[in-house]
Design a protein around this motif. Structure first.
Motif, mmCIF file in Angstrom:
data_model
loop_
_atom_site.group_PDB
_atom_site.id
_atom_site.type_symbol
_atom_site.label_atom_id
_atom_site.label_comp_id
_atom_site.label_asym_id
_atom_site.label_seq_id
_atom_site.Cartn_x
_atom_site.Cartn_y
_atom_site.Cartn_z
ATOM 1 N N VAL A 223 29.328 41.433 35.631
ATOM 2 C CA VAL A 223 28.266 40.829 36.437
ATOM 3 C C VAL A 223 26.963 41.514 36.039
ATOM 4 N N GLY B 77 26.081 42.507 33.268
ATOM 5 C CA GLY B 77 26.393 43.618 32.369
ATOM 6 C C GLY B 77 27.123 44.766 33.035
ATOM 7 N N LEU B 78 27.517 44.591 34.296
ATOM 8 C CA LEU B 78 28.192 45.669 35.026
ATOM 9 C C LEU B 78 29.675 45.348 35.214
ATOM 10 N N GLY B 79 30.512 46.364 35.054
ATOM 11 C CA GLY B 79 31.942 46.200 35.262
ATOM 12 C C GLY B 79 32.559 45.288 34.217
ATOM 13 N N ALA B 80 33.789 44.868 34.498
ATOM 14 C CA ALA B 80 34.492 44.001 33.549
ATOM 15 C C ALA B 80 35.160 42.824 34.235
ATOM 16 N N GLY B 81 35.340 42.896 35.550
ATOM 17 C CA GLY B 81 35.988 41.795 36.258
ATOM 18 C C GLY B 81 36.690 42.285 37.505
ATOM 19 N N THR B 82 37.139 41.352 38.326
ATOM 20 C CA THR B 82 37.818 41.719 39.570
ATOM 21 C C THR B 82 39.252 42.157 39.262
#
Lengths: 163, 403
Positions: free
Chosen positions: B240, B242-247
């Protein structure tokens, strides 16, 4: 002293592994090593309960934990512990019970990550706070915990009195 | 307001609740104390099985200071379980149990960094894994018996599936193959298995190759070669801004129903503000899972669900069990598939009410009776393991008229 140094080095190596996402450059330890280090040092524990791939954890790491003064404050005064919300790795609770890191989320009734938990050196929970937090937030929580205010005030009462 | 909601829930749940007649809960295990710490955790939540005229339950507890794995059996007609047998010689976790023909069971467990299996009641244990491994599970249908576990392969663990041969009181490994031959790019774990009519096997597991935890699934006709793994989830989250990778989504479970269909159930955080929800997906026999369906109803929406398991049978009954605290304390909940959706959630009597009732494991027997085992937590006395049997009301009434 030497053991603590070894544990910190292990923690740095461990946090470099890509099993989870603690903030870079902090000497985060696993739960068991962290509790041992806290008992030896008498420092409270700052437990970062994060999820692998979590966007808000990433945001907190980049926006908040990148602050050099905050890093110094927390590295000096806390034993830093990282727990991966979905991991099958096992840890030992102060009671002696062995559970997975994911199961710790059940016990903490975690509904969102990141979740920040402050614990006494013996591993007893002081307060837990979910979600993204700013540098100032973490400074306030530090005063609440290390000032001993949790003994007679809720965090909300403490923060309300401060403003 | 809360009372009104509870009353409404009870009213709405009544038609489903009325479908089961529940036995009085009984307690398993001779150990109960503040430091006993029983656990019902296992890959695919395979902690209870019915073979011939016996029901068996496998668990782990720390009664003598070290976690060990135990098994207890009960003749179906008996009021209580026999004294438990210890399965392990050293520190032991996540035992699983399945039924095989001839009234026997096969148990598997993780001990000292390896996984082992044994035919019960009187077989010798064998090592299933050749290197560091854990999170073993089992599944069977007729003479087809499979095991799966997470085994170290370089830096990470990967999923290995083995065909087992069970003869009298011995179990041997026929073949053991990783689902993917190439070394894993990230951690894999918590496999689930389902064996269809004819012996084809489906395997699901947690996988971090996409830098967040995603349930993956693959199929094999014979356990020797596997189809390219695909995501079980239809929710493709990513970074989101560029943050994190996914839920996150974790702890997949599988069950066969209607002989060759497979249902998958797992914990899913696509709605990341209310903890994990229970989601399901269905394979209608074509070795392809379709759209995902939320299992818990609206009353469980704004809270975390835990320890979900899918349970099916050849007659087409499909159930999901889990625990959540919608009534203020953790209870065991049940939802049944009605052909179009999961029905109203029903608290399992005896596994709900004051105190904490969690970690359900369950199985359906050949008569369609539901055997449920759970943990009951008492802060003063510690946790204990409880068992109850649910009988579909139509079976109960057919007995009453002499069938």
């Amino acid at each position: 002293m030497r053991l603590t140094r070894i544990l910190l080095m292990v923690g740095l190596l461990w946090s470099g592994a890509s099993f989870a996402d603690p903030p870079r450059g902090y000497p985060f330890l696993g739960y068991d090593a962290g509790l041992k280090a806290a008992r030896e040092s008498g420092k409270p524990i700052f437990l970062y309960f994060g999820r692998y791939g979590c966007a808000w954890c990433d945001h907190t790491n980049k926006k908040t934990f990148s602050d050099a003064a905050l890093k110094k404050l927390y590295m000096q005064n806390y034993v830093l512990v990282y727990v991966d919300a979905e991991s099958g790795k096992r840890l030992t609770l102060p009671s002696g019970e062995r559970i997975t890191e994911a199961e710790l989320g059940v016990r903490l009734q975690a509904f969102a990550t990141p979740l920040f938990v402050y614990l006494t050196p013996a591993g007893d929970k002081i307060v837990q706070i979910p979600g993204f937090k700013t540098v100032q937030d973490f400074r306030d929580y530090d005063r609440y915990v290390r000032g001993g205010h949790y003994k007679d005030q809720t965090l909300m009462e403490f923060l309300g009195a401060k403003s | 307001m809360r009372a009104a909601a509870a009353w409404l829930l009870a009213l709405l749940a009544f038609p489903v609740q009325a479908e089961w007649e529940w036995s009085e809960p009984v307690t398993l295990g001779t150990a109960r104390g503040a430091a006993s710490f029983p656990h019902l955790e296992s890959a695919n939540r395979r902690g209870v099985a019915v073979s011939g005229d016996s029901v068996g339950v496998a668990w782990e507890d720390s009664r003598d200071g070290t976690p060990h794995c135990y098994l207890a059996l009960k003749p179906l007609a008996a009021p209580a379980f026999d004294a438990e047998t210890r399965l392990s010689a050293a520190e032991c976790y996540t035992p699983v149990l399945i039924a095989v023909n001839g009234g026997r069971f096969v148990a598997a467990w993780e001990e000292g960094g390896r996984v082992y299996a044994r035919v019960l009641p009187d077989g010798e244990r064998i090592a299933l894994s050749t290197s560091d491994a854990g999170q073993v599970t089992l599944a069977s249908r007729a003479d087809h018996v499979y095991a799966a576990w997470a085994e170290q392969a370089g830096r990470f663990r990967r999923i290995v599936v083995a065909r087992l041969e069970v003869k009298e009181n011995t179990v041997t490994v026929n073949t053991a193959k990783p689902v993917e031959a190439r070394p894993p790019a990230n951690e894999q774990g918590w496999p689930a298995l389902a064996v269809r009519d004819g012996g084809g096997v489906t395997v699901a597991w947690e996988d971090r190759r996409y830098r967040h935890t995603v349930p993956m699934v693959s199929h094999s006709r014979d356990g020797r070669s596997f189809a390219t793994p695909v995501r079980l989830t239809d929710h493709k989250s990513g970074a989101v801004n560029g943050l994190g990778a996914g839920t996150g989504a974790m702890r997949p479970t599988l069950t066969v129903w209607k002989r060759n269909r497979v249902a998958a159930v797992w914990l899913d955080k696509r709605d990341f503000l209310s903890g994990y929800d229970v989601y399901a997906a269905f394979d209608s026999g074509k070795r392809r899972f379709g759209r995902n369906v939320q299992v818990q109803d609206g009353f469980g929406d704004n809270m975390a669900q835990w320890h979900a398991q899918a349970v099916g049978d050849d007659d087409g009954r499909l159930l999901v069990l889990w625990d959540d605290a919608r009534d203020g304390t953790p209870d065991v909940w049940l939802a049944e598939w009605n052909g179009k959706s999961f029905g109203d959630n029903v608290a399992v009597p005896g596994a709900s009410g004051p105190g904490a009732q969690t970690d359900p494991v369950a199985t359906l027997d050949a008569q369609g009776r539901l055997h449920v085992v759970w943990l009951e937590q008492d802060e003063a006395k510690g946790a204990r393991i409880r068992y109850a049997r649910g009988t579909p009301r139509h079976l109960e009434s057919s007995r009453a008229v002499g069938r």
